[in-house]
Every structure is written in structure tokens, then in C-alpha cells.
Enzyme design. Structure first.
Site, PDB file in Angstrom:
ATOM      1  N   ASN A   1      19.537 -27.484  -3.756  1.00  0.00           N
ATOM      2  CA  ASN A   1      20.582 -26.477  -3.943  1.00  0.00           C
ATOM      3  C   ASN A   1      21.710 -27.159  -2.849  1.00  0.00           C
ATOM      4  O   ASN A   1      22.718 -26.566  -2.888  1.00  0.00           O
ATOM      5  CB  ASN A   1      20.036 -25.313  -3.478  1.00  0.00           C
ATOM      6  CG  ASN A   1      19.809 -25.066  -2.055  1.00  0.00           C
ATOM      7  OD1 ASN A   1      20.288 -25.750  -1.123  1.00  0.00           O
ATOM      8  ND2 ASN A   1      18.840 -24.031  -1.624  1.00  0.00           N
TER       9      ASN A   1
ATOM     10  N   HIS B   1      33.984 -34.216  -9.563  1.00  0.00           N
ATOM     11  CA  HIS B   1      34.293 -34.574  -8.131  1.00  0.00           C
ATOM     12  C   HIS B   1      35.620 -34.798  -7.717  1.00  0.00           C
ATOM     13  O   HIS B   1      35.975 -35.273  -6.614  1.00  0.00           O
ATOM     14  CB  HIS B   1      33.570 -35.716  -8.035  1.00  0.00           C
ATOM     15  CG  HIS B   1      31.632 -35.437  -8.380  1.00  0.00           C
ATOM     16  ND1 HIS B   1      30.920 -36.557  -8.226  1.00  0.00           N
ATOM     17  CD2 HIS B   1      31.161 -34.447  -8.142  1.00  0.00           C
ATOM     18  CE1 HIS B   1      29.613 -35.804  -8.530  1.00  0.00           C
ATOM     19  NE2 HIS B   1      29.633 -34.570  -8.309  1.00  0.00           N
TER      20      HIS B   1
ATOM     21  N   HIS C   1      24.268 -26.830 -12.309  1.00  0.00           N
ATOM     22  CA  HIS C   1      22.886 -26.903 -12.112  1.00  0.00           C
ATOM     23  C   HIS C   1      22.201 -25.796 -12.815  1.00  0.00           C
ATOM     24  O   HIS C   1      21.241 -26.399 -13.301  1.00  0.00           O
ATOM     25  CB  HIS C   1      22.726 -26.553 -10.536  1.00  0.00           C
ATOM     26  CG  HIS C   1      23.089 -27.415  -9.626  1.00  0.00           C
ATOM     27  ND1 HIS C   1      22.497 -27.766  -8.324  1.00  0.00           N
ATOM     28  CD2 HIS C   1      23.844 -28.762  -9.691  1.00  0.00           C
ATOM     29  CE1 HIS C   1      22.876 -28.652  -7.684  1.00  0.00           C
ATOM     30  NE2 HIS C   1      23.614 -29.358  -8.341  1.00  0.00           N
TER      31      HIS C   1
ATOM     32  N   ARG D   1      29.752 -26.469  -9.636  1.00  0.00           N
ATOM     33  CA  ARG D   1      28.603 -27.067  -9.549  1.00  0.00           C
ATOM     34  C   ARG D   1      27.443 -26.185  -9.784  1.00  0.00           C
ATOM     35  O   ARG D   1      26.223 -26.801 -10.314  1.00  0.00           O
ATOM     36  CB  ARG D   1      28.607 -27.580  -7.946  1.00  0.00           C
ATOM     37  CG  ARG D   1      27.310 -28.344  -7.799  1.00  0.00           C
ATOM     38  CD  ARG D   1      27.303 -29.350  -6.606  1.00  0.00           C
ATOM     39  NE  ARG D   1      26.256 -29.863  -6.267  1.00  0.00           N
ATOM     40  CZ  ARG D   1      25.520 -29.738  -5.108  1.00  0.00           C
ATOM     41  NH1 ARG D   1      25.863 -28.569  -4.191  1.00  0.00           N
ATOM     42  NH2 ARG D   1      24.358 -30.302  -4.989  1.00  0.00           N
TER      43      ARG D   1
HETATM   44  C1  HEM Z   1      26.830 -37.430 -12.769  1.00  0.00           C
HETATM   45  C2  HEM Z   1      25.708 -36.908 -11.911  1.00  0.00           C
HETATM   46  C3  HEM Z   1      26.189 -35.899 -10.527  1.00  0.00           C
HETATM   47  C4  HEM Z   1      25.505 -36.359  -9.519  1.00  0.00           C
HETATM   48  C5  HEM Z   1      24.578 -37.365  -9.187  1.00  0.00           C
HETATM   49  C6  HEM Z   1      26.211 -35.205  -8.562  1.00  0.00           C
HETATM   50  C7  HEM Z   1      25.853 -35.214  -7.294  1.00  0.00           C
HETATM   51  C8  HEM Z   1      26.618 -34.309  -6.328  1.00  0.00           C
HETATM   52  C9  HEM Z   1      26.388 -34.447  -5.036  1.00  0.00           C
HETATM   53  C10 HEM Z   1      25.164 -35.016  -4.422  1.00  0.00           C
HETATM   54  C11 HEM Z   1      27.028 -33.460  -4.569  1.00  0.00           C
HETATM   55  C12 HEM Z   1      27.330 -33.156  -2.898  1.00  0.00           C
HETATM   56  C13 HEM Z   1      26.257 -32.252  -2.571  1.00  0.00           C
HETATM   57  C14 HEM Z   1      26.354 -31.994  -0.895  1.00  0.00           C
HETATM   58  O1  HEM Z   1      26.034 -32.620  -0.547  1.00  0.00           O
HETATM   59  O2  HEM Z   1      26.828 -30.788  -0.835  1.00  0.00           O
HETATM   60  C15 HEM Z   1      28.046 -32.884  -5.665  1.00  0.00           C
HETATM   61  C16 HEM Z   1      29.099 -32.044  -5.430  1.00  0.00           C
HETATM   62  C17 HEM Z   1      29.524 -31.724  -6.320  1.00  0.00           C
HETATM   63  N1  HEM Z   1      29.439 -31.582  -7.694  1.00  0.00           N
HETATM   64 FE1  HEM Z   1      28.330 -33.371  -8.518  1.00  0.00          FE
HETATM   65  N2  HEM Z   1      27.014 -34.258  -9.478  1.00  0.00           N
HETATM   66  C18 HEM Z   1      27.177 -34.855 -10.788  1.00  0.00           C
HETATM   67  C19 HEM Z   1      27.745 -34.319 -11.762  1.00  0.00           C
HETATM   68  C20 HEM Z   1      28.411 -33.257 -11.574  1.00  0.00           C
HETATM   69  C21 HEM Z   1      29.058 -32.415 -12.873  1.00  0.00           C
HETATM   70  C22 HEM Z   1      28.581 -32.758 -14.027  1.00  0.00           C
HETATM   71  C23 HEM Z   1      29.666 -31.484 -12.162  1.00  0.00           C
HETATM   72  C24 HEM Z   1      30.281 -30.286 -12.822  1.00  0.00           C
HETATM   73  C25 HEM Z   1      30.674 -30.140 -14.038  1.00  0.00           C
HETATM   74  C26 HEM Z   1      29.736 -31.513 -10.652  1.00  0.00           C
HETATM   75  C27 HEM Z   1      30.359 -30.716  -9.858  1.00  0.00           C
HETATM   76  C28 HEM Z   1      30.303 -30.706  -8.512  1.00  0.00           C
HETATM   77  C29 HEM Z   1      31.018 -30.301  -7.542  1.00  0.00           C
HETATM   78  C30 HEM Z   1      32.384 -29.427  -7.984  1.00  0.00           C
HETATM   79  C31 HEM Z   1      30.805 -30.570  -6.231  1.00  0.00           C
HETATM   80  C32 HEM Z   1      31.337 -29.858  -5.015  1.00  0.00           C
HETATM   81  C33 HEM Z   1      30.600 -28.930  -4.481  1.00  0.00           C
HETATM   82  C34 HEM Z   1      31.369 -28.125  -3.340  1.00  0.00           C
HETATM   83  O3  HEM Z   1      32.283 -28.449  -2.869  1.00  0.00           O
HETATM   84  O4  HEM Z   1      30.498 -27.400  -2.660  1.00  0.00           O
HETATM   85  N3  HEM Z   1      28.917 -32.592 -10.456  1.00  0.00           N
HETATM   86  N4  HEM Z   1      27.580 -33.573  -6.802  1.00  0.00           N
HETATM   87  C1  LIG Z   2      18.552 -23.999   0.021  1.00  0.00           C
HETATM   88  O1  LIG Z   2      17.487 -24.319   0.427  1.00  0.00           O
HETATM   89  C2  LIG Z   2      17.213 -24.459   1.756  1.00  0.00           C
HETATM   90  C3  LIG Z   2      15.672 -24.828   1.749  1.00  0.00           C
HETATM   91  O2  LIG Z   2      15.292 -25.693   1.060  1.00  0.00           O
HETATM   92  C4  LIG Z   2      17.039 -22.616   2.058  1.00  0.00           C
HETATM   93  O3  LIG Z   2      17.091 -22.768   3.431  1.00  0.00           O
HETATM   94  C5  LIG Z   2      18.457 -22.217   1.688  1.00  0.00           C
HETATM   95  O4  LIG Z   2      18.456 -20.928   2.210  1.00  0.00           O
HETATM   96  C6  LIG Z   2      18.928 -22.336   0.472  1.00  0.00           C
HETATM   97  N1  LIG Z   2      20.314 -21.831   0.082  1.00  0.00           N
HETATM   98  C7  LIG Z   2      20.564 -20.949  -0.672  1.00  0.00           C
HETATM   99  C8  LIG Z   2      22.310 -20.983  -0.608  1.00  0.00           C
HETATM  100  O5  LIG Z   2      19.874 -20.290  -1.132  1.00  0.00           O
END
Ligand code: HEM
Ligand SMILES: *[C@@H]1O[C@H](CO)[C@@H](O)[C@H](O)[C@H]1NC(C)=O
Ligand SMILES: *[C@@H]1O[C@H](CO)[C@@H](O)[C@H](O)[C@H]1NC(C)=O
Ligand SMILES: *[C@@H]1O[C@H](CO)[C@@H](O)[C@H](O)[C@H]1NC(C)=O
Ligand SMILES: *[C@@H]1O[C@H](CO)[C@@H](O)[C@H](O)[C@H]1NC(C)=O
Length: 328
Positions: free
Chosen positions: A99, A196, A71, A67
Site C-alpha cells: 500500500n 508514472h 491497485h 494508483r
Molecule cells: C507496470 C507495473 C507497475 C509497477 C511495477 C509500479 C510500481 C510503482 C511503485 C513502486 C510506485 C511508488 C510507490 C512508492 O514508493 O511510494 C508507483 C507509484 C505510482 N504508480 Fe505505479 N506501478 C506500475 C504500474 C502502474 C499503473 C498501471 C498505474 C496507473 C494506471 C500506476 C500509477 C502510479 C502512480 C500515479 C504512482 C505515484 C503515486 C503517488 O504519487 O503517490 N502505476 N508505482
Molecule cells: C499501509 O500499511 C502499513 C503497514 O503495513 C500501515 O501501517 C499503514 O497504516 C497502511 N496505510 C494505509 C493508508 O492504510
């Protein structure tokens, strides 16, 4: 004599043609395979070894690293800007709301310090992130792909630019627009969404789907009602800390299950469900769901290479950071 001249002219034309094709192949935004072959021959091996040490101990780190690369590439191009710390006068991407759960910076830092020991000032943080991501994904049963390298590091990171990221509530029109703005196709969108298949999400990223979808205390009708019950048990309204597995059966393994879930209307975000709103993305979801992700691994590898080229700095642009959290 004339035929000889003609033949050599033809030969020359062929050479020019070949050179032109080589030039095109190399014009991959200035990136190329094995960019460090002469300047730091062990760069990729060292990166792989250190990534392996971390992922074998903590396989769940692969998801946030993947992820992080996403980003990085979507905000200002793949220039390592996601790695920069905020300063007194600047709030960096890292500290933006979006983030949320980015973590794994220590893996990047460990690789960077090993490479600085071996070949100081040569390998960019942006390349390290691309390589670590590839290695981490391949270590949890995902595909392996060759990463073209030669990215250089940017000098700026701006929290407000996280607006370039697609939001989890995005509909298909918005998602296609966000990807197109980065030069990625509709196929890249549906393929990269398959990321995902690993990792977790905070309840807050999809809470409205459960409790207040249109502001009337309702649920998102595109979400499987049985799954709503299950998710409501995990996530109370206003929960900002609980993590939910995105692919509950195998959230640590990079497989094609994501598409089975989305086809069953169990994708966690509206952006996942949105892939059923468009004929092209829908048919891809159905194909992978019906064939156990037959082409997903190969497709993912290709789309990751595409994503890795977004807005890269090459040649003399940018710099090679000494420490990934700071500009030189
Ligand atoms: C298509 C649009 C996308 C949206 C709207 C989206 C949105 C999100 C959101 C909201 C999360 C959860 C964050 C959280 O609440 O902790 C997430 C997690 C994740 N996303 Fe996406 N994402 C998108 C595309 C992608 C792409 C292109 C990748 C990588 C190629 C990706 C890889 C991941 C991974 C691996 C996680 C899990 C992260 C973790 O376990 O900490 N996503 N994504
Ligand atoms: C992500 O942002 C929050 C506040 O916007 C901050 O407190 C936090 O430290 C940030 N996380 C990282 C890993 O930098
Ligand atoms: C950069 O910021 C993170 C928090 O976002 C902090 O943990 C880390 O120590 C900082 N890095 C350095 C080298 O100061
Ligand atoms: C999709 O979202 C955009 C912006 O969020 C909105 O303007 C548009 O009306 C939505 N389209 C559909 C078909 O719902
Ligand atoms: C649901 O959304 C509406 C409109 O945005 C808001 O007025 C209401 O307070 C929300 N209800 C809950 C329980 O969050």
C-alpha cells in the site's frame, strides 16, 4: 409474394444481426455508459464537482488516486476492495506492505457521503473510485474518457493478494505475465506505465538500483550514470521516508514526459527500464519520446477503460456499500 417473404426474412435477419451486435457491445463485462442515468442522474456531476474541490486544492492527490484505482483493479478486480479497512480477524489490502503511499481515501469518502445523501444505496464505491480517478486525471491536463459504470462492491479484501501487483523490480517477462493474467495486453502495459508521468516514489522502491544491484555494492547498469549520482544525493541507503518525483520536470501534470525519461534511461524503477527490453514496448516508448507523446493521451484513455473492466462484479453480485471502508 415470394420476394416479399424473402425480403422480410432478410429484414428479420438484419434485426437479429443488429441485436446480436448490440448485445456484444453491451456485454462489456456487464458495465455500460451512464449506468446511473435513471437511478441517480446527477451521480457523475456530483462526483466531478467534489473531485474538483479536492484536486484544485491539492493537485498532487491525483497521482495516489490513480494508483489506488490500479491497485483496486489488479487485486480481486475493480470491486472497491482497496477501500476496505482491516477488521479484527482480517488484514486488508490497505494494510499490506504494497500500500506504501496510497492516500486520498478522504476524496472517495466525501463523494460517497454526498451520493448516499442524494440516492442512498445506489452508487458503488468501485464506480466512485473509477470516476474520481478519471476526473482527477483530466483535471491535471490528462485525457478525459467515458467510464462505463455498473460495478458492484466486493465483500473481501486480503492483504496477501497484493502479490498480484507487478513489483518495481519486475523484468519485462514478469510484467507481461502480470498484465496478461488480468486480461491486459502488452500495449496496455506500456501505455498504463505512462501513469508514472505523475507522482512520487519512496527511495526504498528503487534503492537497490543505486547501492546494491547484484549484491556487490554496484548500481543498475541500465540506469543513466548521471541520474544515479543525482538520485544518490536524494536517497541515502536505508531511507524509507524520502519521496522522489518520478517525472521531476512536471510531476503534477499528466503529460507524455514519462517516455522521454524512459528513453533516456531515467525511468525510476526496473519495471520502467524493462520497457526497453521488448521490441513492442520499446518501439512505443521511442515513438512517444520522439513525438512528444503524440498518441499517449488517446491510448491512455483506452487502456484505462480496459483496466477498469478487470474482474468486475455486476448484476446481483456483491453489494452497494453504505460506507466505502466497511462491508454492509
Ligand atoms: C507496470 C507495473 C507497475 C509497477 C511495477 C509500479 C510500481 C510503482 C511503485 C513502486 C510506485 C511508488 C510507490 C512508492 O514508493 O511510494 C508507483 C507509484 C505510482 N504508480 Fe505505479 N506501478 C506500475 C504500474 C502502474 C499503473 C498501471 C498505474 C496507473 C494506471 C500506476 C500509477 C502510479 C502512480 C500515479 C504512482 C505515484 C503515486 C503517488 O504519487 O503517490 N502505476 N508505482
Ligand atoms: C499501509 O500499511 C502499513 C503497514 O503495513 C500501515 O501501517 C499503514 O497504516 C497502511 N496505510 C494505509 C493508508 O492504510
Ligand atoms: C479506516 O482505516 C483508516 C486507516 O487505515 C482510518 O484512518 C480510518 O479512520 C478508518 N475508517 C473508519 C471509518 O474507521
Ligand atoms: C525475469 O524474472 C523472473 C521472475 O522474477 C525470473 O524467473 C526470470 O529468470 C527473469 N527473466 C530474465 C530474462 O531475466
Ligand atoms: C548487499 O547485498 C548483499 C547480498 O544480498 C548483502 O549481503 C549485503 O549486506 C548488502 N550490502 C548492503 C550495504 O546493503
Amino acid at each position: 409474394m415470394a420476394t416479399q417473404k424473402l425480403a422480410s426474412l432478410f429484414f428479420l435477419q438484419q434485426i437479429i444481426h443488429v441485436l446480436f451486435i448490440l448485445h456484444l457491445a453491451n456485454a462489456d463485462h456487464g458495465l455500460k455508459l451512464g449506468f446511473y442515468q435513471k437511478t441517480c442522474p446527477d451521480a457523475e456531476a456530483i462526483t466531478r464537482k467534489i473531485t474538483h474541490q479536492h484536486i484544485s486544492r491539492a493537485p498532487t492527490l491525483a497521482a495516489p488516486l490513480l494508483r489506488m484505482h490500479f491497485h483496486d483493479c489488479f487485486i480481486r478486480g475493480c470491486d472497491g476492495s482497496v477501500l476496505l479497512n482491516s477488521t479484527k480477524n482480517n488484514q486488508a489490502e490497505k494494510d499490506a506492505f504494497a500500500n506504501l503511499s496510497l492516500r486520498g481515501y478522504q476524496v472517495i469518502d466525501a463523494v460517497k457521503s454526498a451520493l448516499e445523501n442524494k440516492c442512498p444505496g445506489v452508487v458503488s464505491c468501485a464506480d466512485i473510485l473509477a470516476l474520481v480517478t478519471r476526473d482527477a486525471v483530466s483535471m491535471i491536463k490528462g485525457p478525459f474518457w467515458d467510464v462505463p459504470t455498473g460495478r458492484r462492491d466486493g465483500r473481501e479484501s486480503v492483504a496477501s493478494e497484493t502479490r498480484d501487483l507487478p513489483p518495481p523490480f519486475g523484468n519485462i517477462t514478469l510484467l507481461k505475465q502480470k498484465f496478461a493474467a488480468k486480461g491486459l495486453s502488452v500495449k496496455d502495459l506500456v501505455v498504463l506505465s505512462g501513469a508514472h508521468t505523475i507522482g512520487t516514489s519512496h527511495c526504498s522502491s528503487f534503492e537497490t538500483r543505486l547501492y546494491n544491484f547484484t549484491g556487490k555494492g554496484d548500481t543498475d547498469p541500465t540506469l543513466d550514470p548521471n541520474y544515479v549520482v543525482h538520485l544518490k544525493r536524494k536517497c541515502q541507503p536505508g531511507d524509507t521516508t524520502t519521496l522522489v518525483k518520478m517525472d521531476p520536470g512536471s510531476f503534477r501534470t499528466f503529460d507524455g514526459d514519462y517516455y522521454t525519461l524512459v528513453a533516456k534511461r531515467r525511468g525510476l524503477f526496473q519495471s520502467d527500464a524493462a520497457l526497453l527490453e521488448d521490441t513492442e514496448t520499446k518501439s512505443y516508448v521511442k515513438l512517444q519520446a520522439n513525438t512528444y507523446g503524440s498518441t499517449f493521451a488517446k491510448d491512455f484513455a483506452e487502456s484505462m477503460v480496459n483496466m477498469g473492466k478487470i474482474g468486475v462484479l455486476t448484476g446481483k453480485a456483491g453489494e452497494i456499500r453504505k460506507h466505502c471502508a466497511f462491508v454492509n
